[in-house]
Motif scaffolding. Structure first.
Motif, short mmCIF file in Angstrom:
data_model
loop_
_atom_site.label_atom_id
_atom_site.label_comp_id
_atom_site.label_asym_id
_atom_site.label_seq_id
_atom_site.Cartn_x
_atom_site.Cartn_y
_atom_site.Cartn_z
N ASN A 169 -8.85 -1.52 4.08
CA ASN A 169 -7.87 -0.94 3.17
C ASN A 169 -8.02 -1.55 1.79
O ASN A 169 -8.78 -2.51 1.60
CB ASN A 169 -6.44 -1.11 3.70
N ILE A 170 -7.31 -1.00 0.81
CA ILE A 170 -7.46 -1.42 -0.58
C ILE A 170 -7.04 -2.87 -0.78
O ILE A 170 -7.57 -3.57 -1.65
CB ILE A 170 -6.69 -0.47 -1.53
N ALA B 40 -3.87 2.74 -5.55
CA ALA B 40 -5.01 1.83 -5.44
C ALA B 40 -5.30 1.14 -6.76
O ALA B 40 -5.68 -0.04 -6.78
CB ALA B 40 -6.24 2.60 -4.95
N ILE C 281 0.84 -1.21 0.00
CA ILE C 281 0.00 0.00 0.00
C ILE C 281 0.87 1.25 0.00
O ILE C 281 0.52 2.27 -0.61
CB ILE C 281 -0.96 -0.01 1.21
N THR D 20 -9.75 -5.45 -2.42
CA THR D 20 -9.52 -6.13 -3.70
C THR D 20 -9.47 -7.65 -3.53
O THR D 20 -9.87 -8.38 -4.44
CB THR D 20 -8.24 -5.62 -4.37
N ILE E 220 -6.17 -2.92 -7.91
CA ILE E 220 -7.31 -3.36 -8.71
C ILE E 220 -6.82 -4.14 -9.93
O ILE E 220 -7.36 -5.20 -10.27
CB ILE E 220 -8.16 -2.14 -9.14
#
Length: 317
Positions: A140-141, A78, A73, A145, A82
């Motif tokens: 969080n991302i 971001a 991160i 995901t 993805i």
């Protein structure tokens, strides 16, 4: 089977690739960084690369261990998460369906189960986490995901009938925890075998079992962690006085820890229950907290790897 292993240069991949070969499987490793078990350098987000790998290598099954992880991160936007974790998973699933595969194994994470409320551990009892826990609210991302990737597996199973096994692995990274410096790295890892950690060898073995036992036309999710000695009825006391609960299960623990200058946890705020993997998949981690105590009693090496200087090959490259 001829297995496409993504993330083959990573921490899990370097143990899983030789384990697969020892079990009689052919392995094509794919990673963005070079490594001993990596044959193809590239990203799972590159659909043309994935299609070529399937066509040229005769891939018969996929173990998808490649991903951007929580430490990434700080290094990637971001959109990169993805691309790799979501689009990459879709690319692999669609290629596997097109090739007529009947099984797909994906490495997921218990991190996606840790909402802010769970992370805060503000309640009066330890949170008991298993496959039925929810609602799932990743913070969080990375978690977002990985949860999306799990959803893609379920959609492909529903729409195309491919069998999928999703393994939500607990902690098995070798480096120090970047969020907790309260104890030495080895001490902290040893404590976590009570409730939230497994060895990388056990993580690899879980993937091998999943590959060989993925049920046809079903999508199953399993939490994978060292077997906890605790039960749900311990939850309140674990939060209030974990040492007392540990002493009931392991009377020798306090003295063995004291010899090493280590500390047992005073409070445990969450416990991972990996019982479903044992009941349904027949998998149980070989290394549990008792092995830590045996090593302490014999003044032997710990049965897990701790490497404070470990750096991911993807970062090194």
């Amino acid at each position: 089977m001829h297995v496409l292993l993504t993330g083959s240069s990573g921490w899990l991949g370097r143990f899983l690739a030789p384990m697969l070969r020892a079990a009689g499987h052919a392995v094509t490793g794919l990673d963005v960084a070079p490594g001993r078990g990596t044959d193809i350098i590239g990203s799972v987000a590159d659909r043309a690369l994935i299609d070529r790998a399937f066509a040229e290598r005769g891939i018969e099954a996929v173990i998808h261990g490649g991903a951007l992880h929580k430490p990434d991160i700080a290094r990637y936007p971001a959109q990169a998460f993805i691309g790799v974790n979501v689009t990459g998973t879709r690319n692999l699933l669609e290629a596997a369906v097109a090739a007529g595969h009947d099984r797909f194994v994906m490495t997921s994470t218990t991190s996606l189960m840790i909402s802010q409320a769970v992370r805060d551990e503000a309640g009066d009892a330890a949170v008991w986490l298993d496959e039925q826990s929810g609602p799932l609210e990743p913070r969080n991302i990375y978690g977002v995901t990985k949860l999306a990737a799990e959803g893609l597996c379920r959609v492909q199973q529903l729409e195309q009938g491919i069998g999928c096994t999703i393994l939500r692995t607990a902690r098995f990274f070798p480096e120090d925890d970047d969020t907790d410096a309260s104890l030495s790295g080895q001490n902290l890892k040893a404590n976590e075998f009570l409730h939230r950690r497994l060895t990388v060898e056990d993580a690899a073995r879980a993937h091998l079992v999943a590959l060989e036992r993925t049920p046809p036309a079903r999508c199953e999710t399993y939490l994978v962690s060292a077997p906890t000695p605790f039960c749900r009825e311990d939850a309140i006391e674990l939060k209030r006085d974990a040492a007392a609960v540990i002493a009931r299960h392991f009377p020798e623990a306090a003295e063995l820890y004291a010899r090493r200058g280590w500390q047992l946890p005073a409070s445990i705020g969450r416990v991972y229950d990996a019982g479903l993997a044992q009941r349904q998949m027949g998998f149980r981690c070989a290394t549990a907290f008792a092995a830590i105590l045996t090593a302490l009693a014999n003044d032997a090496a710990m049965p897990f790897i701790h490497d404070a200087d470990y750096v991911s090959p993807a970062v090194q490259s």
